[in-house]
Enzyme design. Sequence first.
Site, mmCIF file in Angstrom:
data_model
loop_
_atom_site.group_PDB
_atom_site.id
_atom_site.type_symbol
_atom_site.label_atom_id
_atom_site.label_comp_id
_atom_site.label_asym_id
_atom_site.label_seq_id
_atom_site.Cartn_x
_atom_site.Cartn_y
_atom_site.Cartn_z
ATOM 1 N N SER A 162 0.724 -1.235 0.170
ATOM 2 C CA SER A 162 0.172 -0.062 -0.105
ATOM 3 C C SER A 162 0.995 1.384 -0.070
ATOM 4 O O SER A 162 2.198 1.291 0.240
ATOM 5 C CB SER A 162 -0.754 -0.082 1.147
ATOM 6 O OG SER A 162 -1.325 1.260 1.465
ATOM 7 N N TYR B 240 -2.937 -0.824 10.096
ATOM 8 C CA TYR B 240 -3.097 -0.878 8.515
ATOM 9 C C TYR B 240 -1.420 -0.571 8.249
ATOM 10 O O TYR B 240 -0.775 -1.035 7.536
ATOM 11 C CB TYR B 240 -3.975 -0.130 7.843
ATOM 12 C CG TYR B 240 -4.128 -0.250 6.525
ATOM 13 C CD1 TYR B 240 -4.958 -1.475 5.915
ATOM 14 C CD2 TYR B 240 -3.698 0.466 5.466
ATOM 15 C CE1 TYR B 240 -5.066 -1.579 4.843
ATOM 16 C CE2 TYR B 240 -3.427 0.132 4.211
ATOM 17 C CZ TYR B 240 -4.235 -0.983 3.631
ATOM 18 O OH TYR B 240 -4.568 -1.147 2.305
#
Length: 252
Positions: free
Chosen positions: A143, A156
């Site tokens: 990501s 995350y």
Amino acid sequence: MFDLTGRVALVTGGNGGIGLGIARGLAEAGAAVAVAARNEEKSRAAVESLKSAGHRAIAFACDVNDPAAVAATVDGAAGELGGLDILVNNAGANRRAPEPQDLSLDDWRLVVDTNLTSLHIVSAAAFPHLKANGGGKVINIGSMMSVFATGYAPAYAASKGGVVQYTKSLAIGWAPYNIQANCILPGWVRTDMTEAFLEMFPERYQAIADRTPAGRWAEPAELAGTAVYLASAASNFVTGASIPVDGGYLVQ
Ligand code: NAP
């Protein structure tokens, strides 16, 4: 060089969003594709869409946090489709909180388990099949949060940073087996995951587009080209790398 005819791919979270975009790209390049996810209805629909386009595809109901289900899925995919050459660790989740200390331990564990620990569970289960084939490809989905962080999604960011480091470990440890492991770092893509984010922060849609040199968000299909490259012989000397597919988000 990019032809995947005769190859078998397993895509976790392949029943929607980025995973389905990648599954479709691998199938269009010639691979037979197994999708593994929890929602059986979504998986059935994804496999039907692949089959109706003339591709070979199969679905497995699988929670990537459940080692027994993962073993059954990996062995089942290899058994049904004839071995395993390509593993795409794409399944992911996010939980957000106003500030880091507000994220519950349950949410922390869910995110870190799904985004990071599962990579080890699935990759370890896939290893004997990749080795038996004389080599293979692991593609992990990181990501922008593998590089940046944010105050509202600490688990995350921590898990996606870990994905990059885990990928490097696989690249080193599995080089003797002719297995290459690499990461794709997607920029901002419209999927179910980001719809939830936009419900919390609607103003961020335009702000992210404006901050991205390409001036827009990506479509899931736009991750497929890099996945095909990393799944194919074209990338045989590329391992341990993290490739942003982000419209230039990381460069400014
Ligand atoms: P999505 O549409 O919400 O897809 C997530 C996928 O993961 C679904 O197929 C889901 O299927 C599966 N999944 C979640 N938990 C699972 C579990 N425990 N076991 C098995 N499968 C599970 O989100 P997406 O945006 O496509 O995300 C795909 C990947 O890209 C994730 O790793 C995400 O972090 C990453 N990513 C996304 C963006 C973005 O902007 N969208 C940017 C960077 C990185 P089931 O619910 O059926 O299990």
